[in-house]
Design a protein around this motif. Structure first.
Motif, short mmCIF file in Angstrom:
data_model
loop_
_atom_site.label_atom_id
_atom_site.label_comp_id
_atom_site.label_asym_id
_atom_site.label_seq_id
_atom_site.Cartn_x
_atom_site.Cartn_y
_atom_site.Cartn_z
N SER A 13 0.84 -1.20 0.00
CA SER A 13 0.00 0.00 0.00
C SER A 13 0.87 1.26 0.00
O SER A 13 0.52 2.26 -0.65
N GLN A 14 2.00 1.24 0.71
CA GLN A 14 2.90 2.39 0.71
C GLN A 14 3.45 2.64 -0.69
O GLN A 14 3.54 3.79 -1.14
N LEU A 15 3.81 1.57 -1.38
CA LEU A 15 4.35 1.73 -2.72
C LEU A 15 3.28 2.26 -3.68
O LEU A 15 3.56 3.10 -4.54
N ASP A 38 10.10 -2.31 -7.36
CA ASP A 38 9.98 -2.41 -5.92
C ASP A 38 11.30 -2.79 -5.27
O ASP A 38 12.30 -3.07 -5.93
N SER A 39 11.28 -2.80 -3.96
CA SER A 39 12.45 -3.11 -3.14
C SER A 39 12.22 -4.42 -2.38
O SER A 39 11.07 -4.79 -2.13
N PRO A 40 13.29 -5.09 -1.99
CA PRO A 40 13.11 -6.13 -0.97
C PRO A 40 12.43 -5.53 0.25
O PRO A 40 12.62 -4.35 0.57
N ARG A 41 11.63 -6.30 0.94
CA ARG A 41 10.85 -5.78 2.08
C ARG A 41 11.72 -5.55 3.31
O ARG A 41 11.38 -4.75 4.17
N GLU A 42 12.85 -6.26 3.43
CA GLU A 42 13.76 -6.07 4.55
C GLU A 42 15.18 -6.40 4.11
O GLU A 42 15.39 -6.93 3.02
N HIS A 43 16.14 -6.03 4.93
CA HIS A 43 17.56 -6.27 4.65
C HIS A 43 17.98 -5.70 3.29
O HIS A 43 18.76 -6.31 2.57
N TYR A 44 17.47 -4.51 2.98
CA TYR A 44 17.77 -3.91 1.68
C TYR A 44 18.83 -2.81 1.76
O TYR A 44 19.41 -2.44 0.73
N ARG A 45 19.07 -2.28 2.92
CA ARG A 45 19.97 -1.12 3.01
C ARG A 45 21.40 -1.58 3.25
O ARG A 45 21.69 -2.28 4.23
N LEU A 343 9.42 4.65 -11.30
CA LEU A 343 9.54 4.84 -9.86
C LEU A 343 10.45 3.73 -9.34
O LEU A 343 10.22 2.54 -9.60
N PHE A 344 11.48 4.13 -8.60
CA PHE A 344 12.41 3.18 -7.99
C PHE A 344 12.31 3.34 -6.48
O PHE A 344 12.63 4.40 -5.94
N ASP A 345 11.90 2.30 -5.78
CA ASP A 345 11.65 2.43 -4.34
C ASP A 345 12.94 2.18 -3.55
O ASP A 345 13.08 1.16 -2.87
N GLN A 346 13.84 3.17 -3.62
CA GLN A 346 15.11 3.08 -2.90
C GLN A 346 14.92 3.11 -1.39
O GLN A 346 15.72 2.56 -0.65
N PHE A 347 13.87 3.77 -0.93
CA PHE A 347 13.71 4.04 0.50
C PHE A 347 12.34 3.59 1.00
O PHE A 347 11.46 4.41 1.27
N TYR A 349 9.21 2.45 3.27
CA TYR A 349 8.68 2.87 4.57
C TYR A 349 8.99 4.34 4.89
O TYR A 349 8.91 4.76 6.04
N THR A 350 9.37 5.11 3.87
CA THR A 350 9.55 6.55 4.01
C THR A 350 8.80 7.21 2.86
O THR A 350 8.36 6.54 1.92
N HIS A 351 8.71 8.55 2.91
CA HIS A 351 8.04 9.26 1.81
C HIS A 351 9.00 9.47 0.63
O HIS A 351 8.58 9.88 -0.44
N HIS A 352 10.29 9.17 0.83
CA HIS A 352 11.27 9.40 -0.23
C HIS A 352 11.14 8.37 -1.34
O HIS A 352 10.82 7.21 -1.09
#
Length: 362
Positions: A13-15, A38-45, A343-347, A349-352
């Motif tokens: 939903s955030q994406l 999209d991004s991996p949901r965790e361990h992505y940073r 759209l590339f979801d680099q971040f 769970y943030t608005h970025h």
């Protein structure tokens, strides 16, 4: 990102909200629907930085809410960070807890990891670093299998390498990158790889030349150079320029000329406003530029640089701030149209969000 925002169950939903926001920002320019990566949901940073907080005679990893430097959020792990960072966090903590030499006046820890499995740690101190510290740090680096940098006022000690080594796959080819300690790198490696693939495809195979502004360590330069006759790339940061030169050589990319100029300075040079010694021996008129690639800071392109890009048939633009992207497109919309956007979801769970557009001349 606040840890309270981390909830993989809400990711979809955030994406979708980010996609809708990008659609609305680009609606005045009749942009097509954005491709979404999209991004991996965790361990992505792949990068993380923690202050240390002393409590009960022990130092703990700590983060703080925006605007509050007095109420620590103590951490044992960090689920958005890479698996490698989460493996190293308790091992490093155990090491400083067991050593007065390593822990004395240690106030900050920085992790830099890569998809290729490399890791670089930076330990920051409010005291001079001596031979005793170096001996224990060397042992620690060997035990953890990492490279390590110690920092204190006016001193920097490197154990192993002062950069991490990354490998990214684009169009079936592996590109290898040197990522220096303290220099900018894309934090989300999985999404970065998707960004590179999209830019590679959007540019297409050309028989003319490419101008690249804000090239950094050559993140986009390497794959895009394989799509054109030759590239003139610019970057102002010395550490990024040195890394880019090493990355070009290490990947056998020989059709790129890199100059240490800001985008504003290159604009002046191309407009023949003033000469630059750093361009000595480079014949700007020998280039047949068909495309320009820009990946500017959050402020976007300044008006003069934006005007410079108007000269090109194709403007390939990666942005970490869709609001300034929209402002730049507005300046260019009388001569160029948005042919593709992404759209590339680099971040998560943030608005970025990171966005990409391909603008072509009308």
């Amino acid at each position: 990102m606040s840890l309270s925002q981390f909830d993989p169950a809400t990711y979809t939903s955030q994406l979708a909200e980010k996609k809708q926001r990008l659609i609305e920002l680009l609606a005045p320019f009749d942009a097509p629907e954005p491709e979404v990566f999209d991004s991996p949901r965790e361990h992505y940073r792949l990068r993380a930085e923690f202050r240390l907080w002393r409590e009960a005679e022990q130092r703990h990893y700590a983060m703080f809410a925006p605007g509050d430097k007095h109420t620590p959020i103590l951490l044992d792990d960090f689920p958005i960070a890479s698996t490698r960072i989460n493996q190293l966090m308790p091992q490093l903590k155990a090491a400083w807890q067991a050593s007065q030499v390593l822990s004395f006046k240690l106030f900050q820890v920085e992790f830099l990891t890569t998809l290729a499995g490399d890791a670089l740690l930076t330990l920051c101190y409010h005291r001079p670093l001596d031979a005793a510290w170096q001996a224990e740090a060397e042992q620690l680096a060997a035990e953890l299998g990492v490279n390590l940098v110690g920092r204190s006022r006016g001193k920097r000690i490197v154990i192993g390498r002062d950069f991490a080594e990354e490998e990214l796959q684009v169009a079936g080819r592996t590109f290898r990158y040197r990522q220096p300690e303290g220099a900018f790198t894309q934090p989300n490696g999985a999404v970065c790889q998707k960004m590179l693939g999209w830019a590679y495809e959007a540019l297409g195979q050309r028989d003319d030349d490419l101008l690249e502004l804000y090239c950094g360590n050559g993140n986009f330069t390497l794959p895009l150079a394989t799509r054109v006759r030759k590239v003139l790339a610019t970057e102002i940061s010395k550490s990024s320029v040195n890394a880019a030169l090493a990355n070009l050589e290490g990947n056998g990319v020989d059709n790129v000329t890199l100059v240490r100029l800001s985008a504003e300075e290159l604009t002046q040079a191309l407009n023949e406003v003033r000469p630059f010694r750093r361009l000595a021996g480079i014949d700007l008129k020998s280039y047949a530029f068909g495309s320009v690639f820009v990946d500017p800071p959050r402020a976007g392109m300044d008006p003069d640089t934006c005007e410079l890009t108007r000269r090109f048939e194709r403007i390939l633009y990666i942005s970490c701030n869709p609001e300034t992207l929209a402002a730049n497109i507005s300046q260019l919309s009388d001569t160029h149209r948005v042919e593709r956007c992404a759209l590339f979801d680099q971040f998560p769970y943030t608005h970025h969000m990171e966005a990409g557009v391909l603008l072509t001349r009308k």
